[in-house]
Design a protein around this motif. Sequence first.
Motif, PDB file in Angstrom:
ATOM      1  N   ASN A  53       0.827  -1.210   0.000  1.00 58.19           N
ATOM      2  CA  ASN A  53       0.000   0.000   0.000  1.00 58.19           C
ATOM      3  C   ASN A  53       0.862   1.261   0.000  1.00 58.19           C
ATOM      4  OD1 ASN A  53      -2.355  -1.430  -0.043  1.00 58.19           O
ATOM      5  ND2 ASN A  53      -2.629  -1.415   2.175  1.00 58.19           N
ATOM      6  N   GLU A  54       1.970   1.224   0.735  1.00 53.05           N
ATOM      7  CA  GLU A  54       2.853   2.396   0.788  1.00 53.05           C
ATOM      8  C   GLU A  54       3.501   2.670  -0.574  1.00 53.05           C
ATOM      9  OE1 GLU A  54       3.269  -0.237   2.960  1.00 53.05           O
ATOM     10  OE2 GLU A  54       2.108   0.656   4.594  1.00 53.05           O
ATOM     11  N   GLN A  55       3.940   1.599  -1.238  1.00 50.08           N
ATOM     12  CA  GLN A  55       4.549   1.770  -2.557  1.00 50.08           C
ATOM     13  C   GLN A  55       3.525   2.277  -3.567  1.00 50.08           C
ATOM     14  OE1 GLN A  55       5.990  -2.191  -3.184  1.00 50.08           O
ATOM     15  NE2 GLN A  55       8.047  -1.714  -2.413  1.00 50.08           N
ATOM     16  N   ALA A  56       2.299   1.775  -3.485  1.00 49.39           N
ATOM     17  CA  ALA A  56       1.250   2.210  -4.409  1.00 49.39           C
ATOM     18  C   ALA A  56       0.927   3.680  -4.211  1.00 49.39           C
ATOM     19  CB  ALA A  56       0.000   1.359  -4.221  1.00 49.39           C
ATOM     20  N   GLU A  57       0.845   4.115  -2.965  1.00 48.87           N
ATOM     21  CA  GLU A  57       0.566   5.523  -2.687  1.00 48.87           C
ATOM     22  C   GLU A  57       1.717   6.404  -3.136  1.00 48.87           C
ATOM     23  OE1 GLU A  57      -0.418   5.744   1.428  1.00 48.87           O
ATOM     24  OE2 GLU A  57      -2.355   4.762   1.142  1.00 48.87           O
ATOM     25  N   ALA A  58       2.953   5.908  -3.018  1.00 47.02           N
ATOM     26  CA  ALA A  58       4.117   6.679  -3.463  1.00 47.02           C
ATOM     27  C   ALA A  58       4.104   6.861  -4.979  1.00 47.02           C
ATOM     28  CB  ALA A  58       5.404   5.991  -3.023  1.00 47.02           C
ATOM     29  N   LEU A  59       3.560   5.887  -5.684  1.00 54.88           N
ATOM     30  CA  LEU A  59       3.461   5.980  -7.143  1.00 54.88           C
ATOM     31  C   LEU A  59       2.223   6.752  -7.594  1.00 54.88           C
ATOM     32  CD1 LEU A  59       4.535   2.354  -8.111  1.00 54.88           C
ATOM     33  CD2 LEU A  59       5.860   4.450  -8.392  1.00 54.88           C
ATOM     34  N   GLY A  60       1.360   7.125  -6.667  1.00 51.03           N
ATOM     35  CA  GLY A  60       0.173   7.898  -7.017  1.00 51.03           C
ATOM     36  C   GLY A  60      -1.048   7.047  -7.273  1.00 51.03           C
ATOM     37  N   LEU A  61      -0.994   5.771  -6.922  1.00 47.41           N
ATOM     38  CA  LEU A  61      -2.140   4.894  -7.099  1.00 47.41           C
ATOM     39  C   LEU A  61      -3.001   4.928  -5.846  1.00 47.41           C
ATOM     40  CD1 LEU A  61      -0.286   1.842  -8.645  1.00 47.41           C
ATOM     41  CD2 LEU A  61      -1.583   3.576  -9.854  1.00 47.41           C
ATOM     42  N   LYS A  62      -4.302   4.894  -6.037  1.00 43.19           N
ATOM     43  CA  LYS A  62      -5.215   4.926  -4.899  1.00 43.19           C
ATOM     44  C   LYS A  62      -5.356   3.516  -4.335  1.00 43.19           C
ATOM     45  CE  LYS A  62      -7.987   8.705  -6.690  1.00 43.19           C
ATOM     46  NZ  LYS A  62      -9.322   9.117  -7.120  1.00 43.19           N
ATOM     47  N   SER A  63      -5.248   3.413  -3.049  1.00 51.47           N
ATOM     48  CA  SER A  63      -5.506   2.135  -2.390  1.00 51.47           C
ATOM     49  C   SER A  63      -6.616   2.369  -1.384  1.00 51.47           C
ATOM     50  CB  SER A  63      -4.253   1.612  -1.697  1.00 51.47           C
ATOM     51  OG  SER A  63      -3.860   2.497  -0.679  1.00 51.47           O
ATOM     52  N   GLY A  64      -7.575   1.502  -1.420  1.00 53.29           N
ATOM     53  CA  GLY A  64      -8.708   1.682  -0.519  1.00 53.29           C
ATOM     54  C   GLY A  64      -9.523   0.422  -0.469  1.00 53.29           C
ATOM     55  N   ASN A  65     -10.744   0.592  -0.013  1.00 52.00           N
ATOM     56  CA  ASN A  65     -11.641  -0.535   0.125  1.00 52.00           C
ATOM     57  C   ASN A  65     -12.206  -0.882  -1.254  1.00 52.00           C
ATOM     58  OD1 ASN A  65     -13.345  -2.489   0.960  1.00 52.00           O
ATOM     59  ND2 ASN A  65     -14.497  -1.208   2.395  1.00 52.00           N
ATOM     60  N   VAL A  66     -11.859  -2.049  -1.743  1.00 54.85           N
ATOM     61  CA  VAL A  66     -12.285  -2.460  -3.074  1.00 54.85           C
ATOM     62  C   VAL A  66     -13.771  -2.751  -3.099  1.00 54.85           C
ATOM     63  CG1 VAL A  66     -11.952  -4.212  -4.852  1.00 54.85           C
ATOM     64  CG2 VAL A  66      -9.997  -3.371  -3.583  1.00 54.85           C
ATOM     65  N   GLU A  67     -14.284  -3.357  -2.047  1.00 49.76           N
ATOM     66  CA  GLU A  67     -15.706  -3.685  -2.003  1.00 49.76           C
ATOM     67  C   GLU A  67     -16.568  -2.433  -2.016  1.00 49.76           C
ATOM     68  OE1 GLU A  67     -16.509  -6.332   1.215  1.00 49.76           O
ATOM     69  OE2 GLU A  67     -15.013  -7.771   0.540  1.00 49.76           O
ATOM     70  N   ALA A  68     -16.130  -1.371  -1.352  1.00 48.40           N
ATOM     71  CA  ALA A  68     -16.885  -0.116  -1.354  1.00 48.40           C
ATOM     72  C   ALA A  68     -16.878   0.503  -2.746  1.00 48.40           C
ATOM     73  CB  ALA A  68     -16.294   0.857  -0.345  1.00 48.40           C
ATOM     74  N   ALA A  69     -15.747   0.400  -3.442  1.00 45.28           N
ATOM     75  CA  ALA A  69     -15.670   0.941  -4.801  1.00 45.28           C
ATOM     76  C   ALA A  69     -16.580   0.164  -5.745  1.00 45.28           C
ATOM     77  CB  ALA A  69     -14.229   0.894  -5.291  1.00 45.28           C
ATOM     78  N   ILE A  70     -16.631  -1.141  -5.577  1.00 44.33           N
ATOM     79  CA  ILE A  70     -17.506  -1.963  -6.418  1.00 44.33           C
ATOM     80  C   ILE A  70     -18.970  -1.631  -6.139  1.00 44.33           C
ATOM     81  CG2 ILE A  70     -18.266  -4.332  -6.835  1.00 44.33           C
ATOM     82  CD1 ILE A  70     -15.371  -5.210  -6.387  1.00 44.33           C
ATOM     83  N   GLN A  71     -19.316  -1.463  -4.898  1.00 45.82           N
ATOM     84  CA  GLN A  71     -20.693  -1.116  -4.524  1.00 45.82           C
ATOM     85  C   GLN A  71     -21.074   0.242  -5.109  1.00 45.82           C
ATOM     86  OE1 GLN A  71     -22.697  -3.206  -3.052  1.00 45.82           O
ATOM     87  NE2 GLN A  71     -24.428  -1.796  -3.081  1.00 45.82           N
ATOM     88  N   GLU A  72     -20.154   1.182  -5.068  1.00 44.82           N
ATOM     89  CA  GLU A  72     -20.395   2.512  -5.627  1.00 44.82           C
ATOM     90  C   GLU A  72     -20.620   2.443  -7.138  1.00 44.82           C
ATOM     91  OE1 GLU A  72     -17.588   6.345  -6.177  1.00 44.82           O
ATOM     92  OE2 GLU A  72     -17.723   5.561  -4.127  1.00 44.82           O
ATOM     93  N   MET A  73     -19.829   1.633  -7.819  1.00 39.41           N
ATOM     94  CA  MET A  73     -20.003   1.467  -9.270  1.00 39.41           C
ATOM     95  C   MET A  73     -21.346   0.813  -9.580  1.00 39.41           C
ATOM     96  SD  MET A  73     -16.285   0.051 -10.248  1.00 39.41           S
ATOM     97  CE  MET A  73     -15.700   0.716 -11.770  1.00 39.41           C
ATOM     98  N   LEU A  74     -21.742  -0.158  -8.773  1.00 40.49           N
ATOM     99  CA  LEU A  74     -23.015  -0.835  -8.980  1.00 40.49           C
ATOM    100  C   LEU A  74     -24.178   0.134  -8.822  1.00 40.49           C
ATOM    101  CD1 LEU A  74     -24.533  -3.472  -9.460  1.00 40.49           C
ATOM    102  CD2 LEU A  74     -24.478  -3.850  -6.989  1.00 40.49           C
TER     103      LEU A  74
END
Length: 111
Positions: A53-74
């Motif tokens: 998660n730290e490396q992803a944030e350093a590269l500018g990628l968002k890390s978060g709750n995947v299930e919440a993102a899927i629910q939001e898309m649905l």
Amino acid sequence: MAETIRSIWGHVMKRKFLRRGIPFVLFVAGGSVFLKQFASLRYEFRKSQKLSNEQAEALGLKSGNVEAAIQEMLEEIEQRDLEDWENIRGPRPWEDSKTVQTELRQALKPS
């Protein structure tokens, strides 16, 4: 010496197995070795490490709750009106895509 080589070469050319069989066996065995080397590349590059998660944030990628993102898309998809739509054909290879698409969209818009 040349006479001996010529007689051996003549003997080889008379035998079908020596003329066709041995090259075929060499081709199959060589192909097996080549394919083994070629396929091993696939597994060498597959052994990549996952980002933390730290490396992803350093590269500018968002890390978060995947299930919440899927629910939001649905929920976003459920809000769309899927019953009232018109099929617009794509342009043919000899047609200009932008002009054809704009003409078709203007024809479908209610006046």
